[in-house]
Write a protein that holds these residues in place. Structure first.
Motif, PDB file in Angstrom:
ATOM      1  N   GLN A  80       0.829  -1.195   0.000  1.00  0.00           N
ATOM      2  CA  GLN A  80       0.000   0.000   0.000  1.00  0.00           C
ATOM      3  C   GLN A  80       0.868   1.253   0.000  1.00  0.00           C
ATOM      4  O   GLN A  80       1.919   1.297   0.647  1.00  0.00           O
ATOM      5  CB  GLN A  80      -0.919   0.006   1.217  1.00  0.00           C
ATOM      6  CG  GLN A  80      -1.983   1.068   1.121  1.00  0.00           C
ATOM      7  CD  GLN A  80      -3.134   0.794   2.061  1.00  0.00           C
ATOM      8  OE1 GLN A  80      -3.299  -0.310   2.531  1.00  0.00           O
ATOM      9  NE2 GLN A  80      -3.925   1.808   2.311  1.00  0.00           N
ATOM     10  N   ILE A 126      -7.641  -4.571  -4.702  1.00  0.00           N
ATOM     11  CA  ILE A 126      -6.455  -3.736  -4.891  1.00  0.00           C
ATOM     12  C   ILE A 126      -6.829  -2.596  -5.824  1.00  0.00           C
ATOM     13  O   ILE A 126      -7.338  -2.840  -6.918  1.00  0.00           O
ATOM     14  CB  ILE A 126      -5.281  -4.545  -5.475  1.00  0.00           C
ATOM     15  CG1 ILE A 126      -4.914  -5.689  -4.537  1.00  0.00           C
ATOM     16  CG2 ILE A 126      -4.083  -3.642  -5.727  1.00  0.00           C
ATOM     17  CD1 ILE A 126      -3.832  -6.582  -5.069  1.00  0.00           C
ATOM     18  N   ILE A 165      -0.493   2.869  -5.422  1.00  0.00           N
ATOM     19  CA  ILE A 165      -1.342   1.792  -4.909  1.00  0.00           C
ATOM     20  C   ILE A 165      -2.067   2.345  -3.686  1.00  0.00           C
ATOM     21  O   ILE A 165      -1.463   2.546  -2.628  1.00  0.00           O
ATOM     22  CB  ILE A 165      -0.510   0.545  -4.541  1.00  0.00           C
ATOM     23  CG1 ILE A 165       0.344   0.100  -5.720  1.00  0.00           C
ATOM     24  CG2 ILE A 165      -1.416  -0.573  -4.055  1.00  0.00           C
ATOM     25  CD1 ILE A 165      -0.415  -0.280  -6.960  1.00  0.00           C
ATOM     26  N   ILE A 168      -4.815  -2.076  -0.616  1.00  0.00           N
ATOM     27  CA  ILE A 168      -4.643  -3.526  -0.700  1.00  0.00           C
ATOM     28  C   ILE A 168      -5.377  -4.098   0.501  1.00  0.00           C
ATOM     29  O   ILE A 168      -5.036  -3.787   1.647  1.00  0.00           O
ATOM     30  CB  ILE A 168      -3.164  -3.963  -0.657  1.00  0.00           C
ATOM     31  CG1 ILE A 168      -2.425  -3.464  -1.880  1.00  0.00           C
ATOM     32  CG2 ILE A 168      -3.066  -5.482  -0.576  1.00  0.00           C
ATOM     33  CD1 ILE A 168      -0.973  -3.887  -1.943  1.00  0.00           C
TER      34      ILE A 168
END
Length: 175
Positions: A80, A126, A165, A168
């Motif tokens: 993450q 995700i 990102i 997650i």
């Protein structure tokens, strides 16, 4: 071990993780990018064994997760808030959100789920966000003909897309 043959569940992994070289598959909310999704069983239609449910709950109890995702045919190991620099995706604009669904490995410090070839998308969520479209450094290409004085110099830049990102998460599953 499980009634789902798509995953080999939980093996011990080392404590250190490295960011691999770049990993085609993502799904966006935009209609033009829907061609690169993975066809897998929906989570509601999947029957999980009690042992699988227990093992996924052990993974959910961990604090941090990592995943090896496939984006445009290249594997990336991410956690993450990581930033992924990859080849340009022209259809994406700044701020677009992607749901990454081609995951070959999902885990934590103690446990790992390895897909065969992919982990069932019902087990995780995700998300990534496009944060920038930078240009790479400039390359000089010199072309020279043999036995002549003439040469031609051209310049080239690679174009990239940067993703952050943003999420997650391991979903809870029911038997």
């Amino acid at each position: 071990m499980s009634s789902v043959g798509a995953c080999r569940l939980f093996t011990r992994v080392a404590a250190s993780f490295t960011l691999r070289a770049p990993v085609r598959g993502f799904q966006t909310t935009r209609a033009s990018l829907q061609e690169i999704t993975t066809a897998t069983a929906s989570p509601a239609a999947t029957k999980w064994s009690p042992q699988t449910v227990e093992l996924v709950n052990r993974l959910r109890d961990q604090q941090k997760y990592y995943a090896t995702v496939i984006i445009k045919g290249r594997p990336f190991t991410v956690t993450q808030n990581d930033i992924v620099v990859m080849d340009r995706i022209k259809d994406l604009e700044l701020g677009d959100s992607l749901a990454l669904n081609q995951v070959t490995e999902l885990g934590s410090r103690d446990y790992t789920i390895k897909g065969q070839p992919f982990v069932n998308p019902g087990m995780f969520k995700i998300e990534a966000t496009v944060i920038e479209h930078p240009d790479g450094k400039q390359f000089t290409v010199t072309k020279k003909k043999q036995r002549t004085a003439g040469q031609k110099t051209t310049f080239h830049r690679n174009h990239h897309t940067m993703l952050r990102i943003s999420l997650i998460d391991v979903n809870s599953i029911k038997a």
